[in-house]
Design a protein around this motif. Sequence first.
Motif, mmCIF file in Angstrom:
data_model
loop_
_atom_site.group_PDB
_atom_site.id
_atom_site.type_symbol
_atom_site.label_atom_id
_atom_site.label_comp_id
_atom_site.label_asym_id
_atom_site.label_seq_id
_atom_site.Cartn_x
_atom_site.Cartn_y
_atom_site.Cartn_z
ATOM 1 N N ILE A 1 0.846 -1.186 0.000
ATOM 2 C CA ILE A 1 0.000 0.000 0.000
ATOM 3 C C ILE A 1 0.888 1.245 0.000
ATOM 4 O O ILE A 1 1.410 1.660 1.027
ATOM 5 N N ASP A 2 1.019 1.813 -1.190
ATOM 6 C CA ASP A 2 1.845 3.000 -1.373
ATOM 7 C C ASP A 2 1.024 4.279 -1.264
ATOM 8 O O ASP A 2 1.558 5.323 -0.926
ATOM 9 N N VAL A 3 -0.257 4.213 -1.604
ATOM 10 C CA VAL A 3 -1.026 5.436 -1.790
ATOM 11 C C VAL A 3 -2.264 5.547 -0.904
ATOM 12 O O VAL A 3 -2.452 6.551 -0.246
ATOM 13 N N CYS A 4 -3.113 4.518 -0.874
ATOM 14 C CA CYS A 4 -4.459 4.744 -0.344
ATOM 15 C C CYS A 4 -4.989 3.562 0.482
ATOM 16 O O CYS A 4 -5.432 2.559 -0.087
ATOM 17 N N ALA B 1 -7.214 -0.055 -0.428
ATOM 18 C CA ALA B 1 -6.842 -1.373 0.108
ATOM 19 C C ALA B 1 -8.039 -2.017 0.795
ATOM 20 O O ALA B 1 -8.302 -3.218 0.627
ATOM 21 N N TYR B 2 -8.777 -1.224 1.545
ATOM 22 C CA TYR B 2 -9.974 -1.711 2.223
ATOM 23 C C TYR B 2 -10.994 -2.259 1.222
ATOM 24 O O TYR B 2 -11.587 -3.322 1.435
ATOM 25 N N GLU B 3 -11.181 -1.553 0.113
ATOM 26 C CA GLU B 3 -12.138 -1.997 -0.905
ATOM 27 C C GLU B 3 -11.707 -3.342 -1.512
ATOM 28 O O GLU B 3 -12.535 -4.223 -1.739
ATOM 29 N N MET B 4 -10.414 -3.503 -1.763
ATOM 30 C CA MET B 4 -9.914 -4.784 -2.287
ATOM 31 C C MET B 4 -10.074 -5.883 -1.245
ATOM 32 O O MET B 4 -10.470 -7.003 -1.559
ATOM 33 N N ALA B 5 -9.751 -5.546 -0.004
ATOM 34 C CA ALA B 5 -9.849 -6.529 1.083
ATOM 35 C C ALA B 5 -11.283 -7.020 1.252
ATOM 36 O O ALA B 5 -11.516 -8.200 1.537
ATOM 37 N N LYS B 6 -12.234 -6.123 1.076
ATOM 38 C CA LYS B 6 -13.649 -6.501 1.199
ATOM 39 C C LYS B 6 -14.035 -7.494 0.101
ATOM 40 O O LYS B 6 -14.713 -8.485 0.365
ATOM 41 N N TYR C 1 -1.629 -7.462 3.324
ATOM 42 C CA TYR C 1 -1.588 -6.023 3.046
ATOM 43 C C TYR C 1 -0.396 -5.416 3.779
ATOM 44 O O TYR C 1 -0.310 -5.496 4.992
ATOM 45 N N PHE C 2 0.499 -4.804 3.007
ATOM 46 C CA PHE C 2 1.712 -4.203 3.553
ATOM 47 C C PHE C 2 1.541 -2.693 3.646
ATOM 48 O O PHE C 2 1.341 -2.022 2.631
ATOM 49 N N PHE C 3 1.630 -2.180 4.866
ATOM 50 C CA PHE C 3 1.466 -0.746 5.113
ATOM 51 C C PHE C 3 2.772 -0.122 5.578
ATOM 52 O O PHE C 3 3.547 -0.746 6.298
ATOM 53 N N MET C 4 2.955 1.135 5.179
ATOM 54 C CA MET C 4 4.133 1.910 5.582
ATOM 55 C C MET C 4 3.829 2.721 6.838
ATOM 56 O O MET C 4 2.749 3.284 6.965
ATOM 57 N N ILE C 5 4.815 2.800 7.691
ATOM 58 C CA ILE C 5 4.722 3.722 8.819
ATOM 59 C C ILE C 5 5.123 5.115 8.356
ATOM 60 O O ILE C 5 4.559 6.102 8.795
ATOM 61 N N ARG C 6 6.079 5.189 7.442
ATOM 62 C CA ARG C 6 6.589 6.473 6.940
ATOM 63 C C ARG C 6 6.147 6.698 5.487
ATOM 64 O O ARG C 6 6.976 6.841 4.613
ATOM 65 N N SER C 7 4.877 6.745 5.264
ATOM 66 C CA SER C 7 4.385 6.988 3.912
ATOM 67 C C SER C 7 4.336 8.494 3.642
ATOM 68 O O SER C 7 3.856 9.251 4.484
ATOM 69 N N PRO C 8 4.778 8.906 2.460
ATOM 70 C CA PRO C 8 4.636 10.325 2.116
ATOM 71 C C PRO C 8 3.204 10.675 1.709
ATOM 72 O O PRO C 8 2.867 11.849 1.576
ATOM 73 N N LEU C 9 2.332 9.667 1.555
ATOM 74 C CA LEU C 9 1.000 9.914 1.032
ATOM 75 C C LEU C 9 -0.144 9.625 2.003
ATOM 76 O O LEU C 9 -1.291 9.972 1.720
ATOM 77 N N TYR C 10 0.122 8.956 3.096
ATOM 78 C CA TYR C 10 -0.948 8.710 4.064
ATOM 79 C C TYR C 10 -0.384 8.597 5.471
ATOM 80 O O TYR C 10 0.767 8.232 5.664
ATOM 81 N N ASN C 11 -1.226 8.934 6.434
ATOM 82 C CA ASN C 11 -0.900 8.772 7.845
ATOM 83 C C ASN C 11 -1.609 7.505 8.307
ATOM 84 O O ASN C 11 -2.839 7.493 8.451
ATOM 85 N N LEU C 12 -0.860 6.469 8.512
ATOM 86 C CA LEU C 12 -1.430 5.172 8.871
ATOM 87 C C LEU C 12 -2.241 5.239 10.161
ATOM 88 O O LEU C 12 -3.196 4.490 10.345
ATOM 89 N N PHE C 13 -1.891 6.181 11.040
ATOM 90 C CA PHE C 13 -2.515 6.226 12.350
ATOM 91 C C PHE C 13 -3.601 7.299 12.478
ATOM 92 O O PHE C 13 -4.098 7.538 13.572
ATOM 93 N N SER C 14 -3.994 7.902 11.352
ATOM 94 C CA SER C 14 -5.140 8.818 11.401
ATOM 95 C C SER C 14 -6.387 7.994 11.705
ATOM 96 O O SER C 14 -6.410 6.777 11.505
ATOM 97 N N ARG C 15 -7.448 8.637 12.165
ATOM 98 C CA ARG C 15 -8.684 7.910 12.502
ATOM 99 C C ARG C 15 -9.199 7.104 11.316
ATOM 100 O O ARG C 15 -9.559 5.944 11.447
ATOM 101 N N GLU C 16 -9.253 7.771 10.160
ATOM 102 C CA GLU C 16 -9.800 7.128 8.971
ATOM 103 C C GLU C 16 -8.972 5.913 8.558
ATOM 104 O O GLU C 16 -9.505 4.822 8.336
ATOM 105 N N ASN C 17 -7.665 6.070 8.460
ATOM 106 C CA ASN C 17 -6.815 4.964 8.020
ATOM 107 C C ASN C 17 -6.707 3.869 9.073
ATOM 108 O O ASN C 17 -6.623 2.683 8.732
ATOM 109 N N PHE C 18 -6.745 4.246 10.341
ATOM 110 C CA PHE C 18 -6.776 3.241 11.398
ATOM 111 C C PHE C 18 -8.028 2.366 11.241
ATOM 112 O O PHE C 18 -7.959 1.150 11.385
ATOM 113 N N PHE C 19 -9.155 2.986 10.905
ATOM 114 C CA PHE C 19 -10.395 2.243 10.669
ATOM 115 C C PHE C 19 -10.208 1.250 9.522
ATOM 116 O O PHE C 19 -10.575 0.073 9.645
ATOM 117 N N TYR C 20 -9.649 1.710 8.390
ATOM 118 C CA TYR C 20 -9.492 0.830 7.232
ATOM 119 C C TYR C 20 -8.591 -0.363 7.552
ATOM 120 O O TYR C 20 -8.917 -1.500 7.208
#
Length: 181
Positions: free
Chosen positions: A49-52, A56-61, A72-91
Amino acid sequence: MENPLDLIEYEKMLIDAKKIGYKFITFNKDFLLNNLSRDRGRLIIRHDIDVCPKAAYEMAKIEFLNQIKSTYFFMIRSPLYNLFSRENFFYVSEIIKFGHQIGLHYDAGFYNEADYEKYVFKEIIKHKEILEEEFNISIRSVSFHQPSKKILKADFQFPEDLVNTYSKEINLEYKYFSDTN
């Protein structure tokens, strides 16, 4: 492109693979490395998961609805998303609830190649622990983000049953296909 790989086409591809007998597995060191040559009908679906995280959630569903597990591989240091924001934490939490595996997507590009051996190994273990604590899961695999030739040649071997998706053992036994690069 004649048939773009949208979610509808992706689901058709998964269904076709199931119909012809493919088994879907996730990255687990014991299973992967102890059973490499025994069963050729296996697919490992890996999503870096480089971007969104929402995409990823839609594919996972879709995979969940078709009883398919992937990683699903997520970055902690992504330039495009904050993994720990409320929205992304939910996904990410929903992807976990679907029964998919979460792995670490690690960008070694934060360091110059001369410093890889000094920093990369330790930082991967640190990022793994952060993900495990934040999502209350076990991280079993790491996938390098756009690995350099030096990273690929290094063939990092990690402790604690952490699979390097670019390890020589895996890449000798599995064919790798990507929708990018």
